[in-house]
Design a protein around this motif. Structure first.
Motif, PDB file in Angstrom:
ATOM      1  N   SER A 131       1.298   1.146 -13.868  1.00  0.00           N
ATOM      2  CA  SER A 131       0.473  -0.025 -13.462  1.00  0.00           C
ATOM      3  C   SER A 131      -0.253   0.536 -12.304  1.00  0.00           C
ATOM      4  CB  SER A 131       1.503  -0.990 -13.071  1.00  0.00           C
ATOM      5  OG  SER A 131       0.707  -1.981 -12.333  1.00  0.00           O
ATOM      6  N   SER A 132       0.132   1.118 -11.546  1.00  0.00           N
ATOM      7  CA  SER A 132      -0.642   1.823 -10.213  1.00  0.00           C
ATOM      8  C   SER A 132      -1.761   2.805 -10.729  1.00  0.00           C
ATOM      9  CB  SER A 132       0.404   2.295  -9.053  1.00  0.00           C
ATOM     10  OG  SER A 132       1.431   1.469  -8.834  1.00  0.00           O
ATOM     11  N   ALA A 133      -1.197   3.516 -11.519  1.00  0.00           N
ATOM     12  CA  ALA A 133      -2.442   4.536 -11.950  1.00  0.00           C
ATOM     13  C   ALA A 133      -3.342   3.974 -12.763  1.00  0.00           C
ATOM     14  CB  ALA A 133      -1.828   5.542 -13.007  1.00  0.00           C
ATOM     15  N   GLN A 134      -2.802   2.726 -13.592  1.00  0.00           N
ATOM     16  CA  GLN A 134      -3.971   2.102 -14.297  1.00  0.00           C
ATOM     17  C   GLN A 134      -5.027   1.384 -13.107  1.00  0.00           C
ATOM     18  OE1 GLN A 134      -4.515   2.501 -17.544  1.00  0.00           O
ATOM     19  NE2 GLN A 134      -6.497   1.275 -16.980  1.00  0.00           N
TER      20      GLN A 134
ATOM     21  N   LYS B  77       0.743  -1.107   0.072  1.00  0.00           N
ATOM     22  CA  LYS B  77      -0.137  -0.172   0.181  1.00  0.00           C
ATOM     23  C   LYS B  77       1.056   1.395   0.031  1.00  0.00           C
ATOM     24  CE  LYS B  77      -1.684  -1.432   3.943  1.00  0.00           C
ATOM     25  NZ  LYS B  77      -1.218  -2.978   3.965  1.00  0.00           N
ATOM     26  N   THR B  78       2.109   1.063   0.940  1.00  0.00           N
ATOM     27  CA  THR B  78       2.712   2.559   1.047  1.00  0.00           C
ATOM     28  C   THR B  78       3.599   2.540  -0.337  1.00  0.00           C
ATOM     29  OG1 THR B  78       2.715   2.194   3.399  1.00  0.00           O
ATOM     30  CG2 THR B  78       4.653   3.544   2.468  1.00  0.00           C
ATOM     31  N   THR B  79       3.884   1.526  -0.914  1.00  0.00           N
ATOM     32  CA  THR B  79       4.776   1.601  -2.043  1.00  0.00           C
ATOM     33  C   THR B  79       4.075   2.099  -3.133  1.00  0.00           C
ATOM     34  OG1 THR B  79       6.022  -0.444  -1.196  1.00  0.00           O
ATOM     35  CG2 THR B  79       6.280   0.097  -3.552  1.00  0.00           C
ATOM     36  N   LEU B  80       2.886   1.708  -3.235  1.00  0.00           N
ATOM     37  CA  LEU B  80       1.633   2.239  -4.279  1.00  0.00           C
ATOM     38  C   LEU B  80       1.588   3.850  -4.296  1.00  0.00           C
ATOM     39  CD1 LEU B  80      -1.037   0.629  -6.231  1.00  0.00           C
ATOM     40  CD2 LEU B  80      -1.465   3.023  -4.993  1.00  0.00           C
ATOM     41  N   ILE B  81       1.247   4.186  -3.173  1.00  0.00           N
ATOM     42  CA  ILE B  81       1.154   5.532  -2.912  1.00  0.00           C
ATOM     43  C   ILE B  81       2.443   6.475  -3.225  1.00  0.00           C
ATOM     44  CG2 ILE B  81       0.363   7.334  -1.342  1.00  0.00           C
ATOM     45  CD1 ILE B  81      -1.948   5.454  -0.315  1.00  0.00           C
ATOM     46  N   SER B  82       3.477   5.794  -2.683  1.00  0.00           N
ATOM     47  CA  SER B  82       4.707   6.860  -2.929  1.00  0.00           C
ATOM     48  C   SER B  82       5.282   6.582  -4.366  1.00  0.00           C
ATOM     49  CB  SER B  82       5.880   6.310  -1.994  1.00  0.00           C
ATOM     50  OG  SER B  82       6.129   4.974  -1.967  1.00  0.00           O
ATOM     51  N   SER B  83       4.941   5.658  -5.115  1.00  0.00           N
ATOM     52  CA  SER B  83       5.159   5.553  -6.525  1.00  0.00           C
ATOM     53  C   SER B  83       4.260   6.349  -7.384  1.00  0.00           C
ATOM     54  CB  SER B  83       5.090   4.149  -7.146  1.00  0.00           C
ATOM     55  OG  SER B  83       4.000   3.334  -7.024  1.00  0.00           O
ATOM     56  N   ILE B  84       3.167   6.769  -7.005  1.00  0.00           N
ATOM     57  CA  ILE B  84       2.245   7.524  -7.618  1.00  0.00           C
ATOM     58  C   ILE B  84       2.068   9.016  -7.345  1.00  0.00           C
ATOM     59  CG2 ILE B  84      -0.067   6.817  -6.800  1.00  0.00           C
ATOM     60  CD1 ILE B  84      -1.048   5.762  -9.124  1.00  0.00           C
ATOM     61  N   SER B  85       2.004   9.215  -6.102  1.00  0.00           N
ATOM     62  CA  SER B  85       1.814  10.431  -5.700  1.00  0.00           C
ATOM     63  C   SER B  85       2.622  11.724  -6.460  1.00  0.00           C
ATOM     64  CB  SER B  85       1.944  10.565  -3.995  1.00  0.00           C
ATOM     65  OG  SER B  85       1.396  12.079  -3.672  1.00  0.00           O
TER      66      SER B  85
ATOM     67  N   CYS C 185      -1.552  -5.386 -10.582  1.00  0.00           N
ATOM     68  CA  CYS C 185      -0.863  -3.875 -10.211  1.00  0.00           C
ATOM     69  C   CYS C 185       0.535  -4.215  -9.693  1.00  0.00           C
ATOM     70  CB  CYS C 185      -1.908  -3.551  -9.314  1.00  0.00           C
ATOM     71  SG  CYS C 185      -1.157  -1.938  -8.450  1.00  0.00           S
ATOM     72  N   ASP C 186       1.542  -3.870 -10.489  1.00  0.00           N
ATOM     73  CA  ASP C 186       2.742  -3.517  -9.986  1.00  0.00           C
ATOM     74  C   ASP C 186       3.102  -2.418  -9.063  1.00  0.00           C
ATOM     75  OD1 ASP C 186       5.363  -3.501  -9.233  1.00  0.00           O
ATOM     76  OD2 ASP C 186       6.237  -4.486 -11.055  1.00  0.00           O
TER      77      ASP C 186
ATOM     78  N   THR D 143      -3.582  13.699  -9.942  1.00  0.00           N
ATOM     79  CA  THR D 143      -4.409  14.315 -10.734  1.00  0.00           C
ATOM     80  C   THR D 143      -4.711  13.292 -12.086  1.00  0.00           C
ATOM     81  OG1 THR D 143      -3.755  16.314 -10.162  1.00  0.00           O
ATOM     82  CG2 THR D 143      -4.904  16.378 -11.995  1.00  0.00           C
ATOM     83  N   LEU D 144      -6.161  12.989 -12.251  1.00  0.00           N
ATOM     84  CA  LEU D 144      -5.998  12.261 -13.556  1.00  0.00           C
ATOM     85  C   LEU D 144      -6.609  12.857 -14.438  1.00  0.00           C
ATOM     86  CD1 LEU D 144      -8.070   8.921 -12.107  1.00  0.00           C
ATOM     87  CD2 LEU D 144      -5.757   9.099 -13.015  1.00  0.00           C
ATOM     88  N   SER D 145      -7.176  13.895 -14.481  1.00  0.00           N
ATOM     89  CA  SER D 145      -7.468  14.768 -15.726  1.00  0.00           C
ATOM     90  C   SER D 145      -7.618  16.225 -15.103  1.00  0.00           C
ATOM     91  CB  SER D 145      -8.723  14.437 -16.075  1.00  0.00           C
ATOM     92  OG  SER D 145     -10.069  14.696 -15.363  1.00  0.00           O
ATOM     93  N   ASP D 146      -8.129  17.075 -16.136  1.00  0.00           N
ATOM     94  CA  ASP D 146      -8.295  18.532 -15.786  1.00  0.00           C
ATOM     95  C   ASP D 146      -9.288  18.750 -14.842  1.00  0.00           C
ATOM     96  OD1 ASP D 146      -6.311  18.938 -17.790  1.00  0.00           O
ATOM     97  OD2 ASP D 146      -7.856  19.701 -19.276  1.00  0.00           O
ATOM     98  N   THR D 147     -10.157  17.757 -14.571  1.00  0.00           N
ATOM     99  CA  THR D 147     -11.302  18.190 -13.840  1.00  0.00           C
ATOM    100  C   THR D 147     -11.236  17.064 -12.630  1.00  0.00           C
ATOM    101  OG1 THR D 147     -12.593  16.778 -14.842  1.00  0.00           O
ATOM    102  CG2 THR D 147     -12.638  19.100 -15.459  1.00  0.00           C
ATOM    103  N   LEU D 148     -10.469  16.192 -12.377  1.00  0.00           N
ATOM    104  CA  LEU D 148     -10.729  15.172 -11.405  1.00  0.00           C
ATOM    105  C   LEU D 148      -9.083  14.740 -10.718  1.00  0.00           C
ATOM    106  CD1 LEU D 148     -12.403  13.027 -10.085  1.00  0.00           C
ATOM    107  CD2 LEU D 148     -11.579  11.267 -11.919  1.00  0.00           C
ATOM    108  N   VAL D 149      -9.251  15.043  -9.508  1.00  0.00           N
ATOM    109  CA  VAL D 149      -8.100  14.677  -8.393  1.00  0.00           C
ATOM    110  C   VAL D 149      -8.550  13.630  -7.483  1.00  0.00           C
ATOM    111  CG1 VAL D 149      -8.388  16.654  -7.154  1.00  0.00           C
ATOM    112  CG2 VAL D 149      -6.240  15.564  -7.227  1.00  0.00           C
ATOM    113  N   LEU D 150      -7.508  12.628  -7.421  1.00  0.00           N
ATOM    114  CA  LEU D 150      -7.871  11.665  -6.294  1.00  0.00           C
ATOM    115  C   LEU D 150      -6.949  11.939  -5.043  1.00  0.00           C
ATOM    116  CD1 LEU D 150      -7.734   8.300  -8.364  1.00  0.00           C
ATOM    117  CD2 LEU D 150      -9.352   9.955  -8.094  1.00  0.00           C
ATOM    118  N   TYR D 151      -7.667  11.996  -4.049  1.00  0.00           N
ATOM    119  CA  TYR D 151      -6.698  11.994  -2.848  1.00  0.00           C
ATOM    120  C   TYR D 151      -6.875  10.670  -2.236  1.00  0.00           C
ATOM    121  CZ  TYR D 151      -6.906  16.826  -3.169  1.00  0.00           C
ATOM    122  OH  TYR D 151      -6.486  18.333  -3.345  1.00  0.00           O
ATOM    123  N   LEU D 152      -5.332  10.171  -2.135  1.00  0.00           N
ATOM    124  CA  LEU D 152      -5.230   8.648  -1.623  1.00  0.00           C
ATOM    125  C   LEU D 152      -4.986   8.414  -0.148  1.00  0.00           C
ATOM    126  CD1 LEU D 152      -3.055   7.858  -4.800  1.00  0.00           C
ATOM    127  CD2 LEU D 152      -5.323   7.454  -4.398  1.00  0.00           C
TER     128      LEU D 152
END
Ligand SMILES: Nc1nc2c(ncn2[C@@H]2O[C@H](COP(=O)(O)OP(=O)(O)OP(=O)(O)O)[C@@H](O)[C@H]2O)c(=O)[nH]1
Ligand SMILES: [Mg+2]
Length: 186
Positions: free
Chosen positions: A169-172, A23-31, A162-163, A71-80
């Protein structure tokens, strides 16, 4: 990186899973911002409780939460928000799940029995979820439909590889979750 002022929709997403699944690895690889982490050294208190056999280099564990932003698009941001994996921090879930729209549930197919309590919690808190299967190299690779069957998932619950160390991969995996949420929420 500052948030684009045009970004109009923000969504809270939990990243959950059993101890040491990534879990921690995913958030740090993607944030896109420096992720907030609450790592502490693994103490003897966890001996006999937490299985470190698959991750011998792991020396720390999350004691409160992880936090990151994507941030996934101009209008959408995810807070993880990442939950702690150790059983003794289970009470953190109540606070962390408040206001969350959905969850990415990471599973290690060689430790599926550890995922059942996690799925129980996700369902208890009413979170719509997607499964991310994090294969550790050197372990058997199971086809996704076998993992789906073993976890007894509902037909419409998405399941993807999901790697967690890989940003794309995490974003997907998170995009799959968001698409699932959109299909349910309309
Ligand atoms: N070799 C290998 N290591 C992996 C893989 N996926 C994750 N890891 C490692 O496994 C460990 C996972 O640790 P964390 O990211 O701290 O896991 P966590 O789910 O946050 O753990 P807790 O917060 O303690 O529950 C890290 O050392 C990762 O680098 C993989 O596919 N292969
Ligand atoms: Mg962690």
């Amino acid at each position: 990186m500052y948030l684009n002022p045009e970004t109009s929709n923000s969504v809270k997403i939990l990243v959950v899973g059993h101890f040491g699944v990534g879990k921690t690895t995913l958030i740090s690889s993607i944030s896109e911002i420096e992720p907030l982490q609450t790592e502490e050294e693994i103490t003897e208190a966890s001996e006999g409780f937490d299985d470190l056999s698959g991750t011998p280099n792991k020396t720390t564990t999350t004691v409160a939460m992880d936090f990151g932003r994507l941030t996934l698009s101009d209008t959408l941001v995810l807070y993880l928000f990442g939950t702690p994996g150790q059983e003794r921090f289970k009470e953190m879930w109540e606070a962390l799940s408040r206001g969350a729209l959905g969850a990415l549930v990471l599973v290690d197919p060689t430790r599926l029995h550890d995922s059942f309590p996690v799925l129980d919690l996700v369902e208890r808190f009413g979170l719509t979820y997607t499964i991310g299967v994090n294969h550790f190299e050197g372990t058997t690779e199971y086809p996704l439909d076998e993992v789906r069957e073993a976890l007894n998932l509902a037909e419409d619950t998405p399941i993807v590889h999901c790697d967690v160390r890989d940003q794309t991969s995490s974003a997907q995996s998170l995009i799959t979750l968001v698409q699932h949420l959109m299909s349910i929420l309309g």
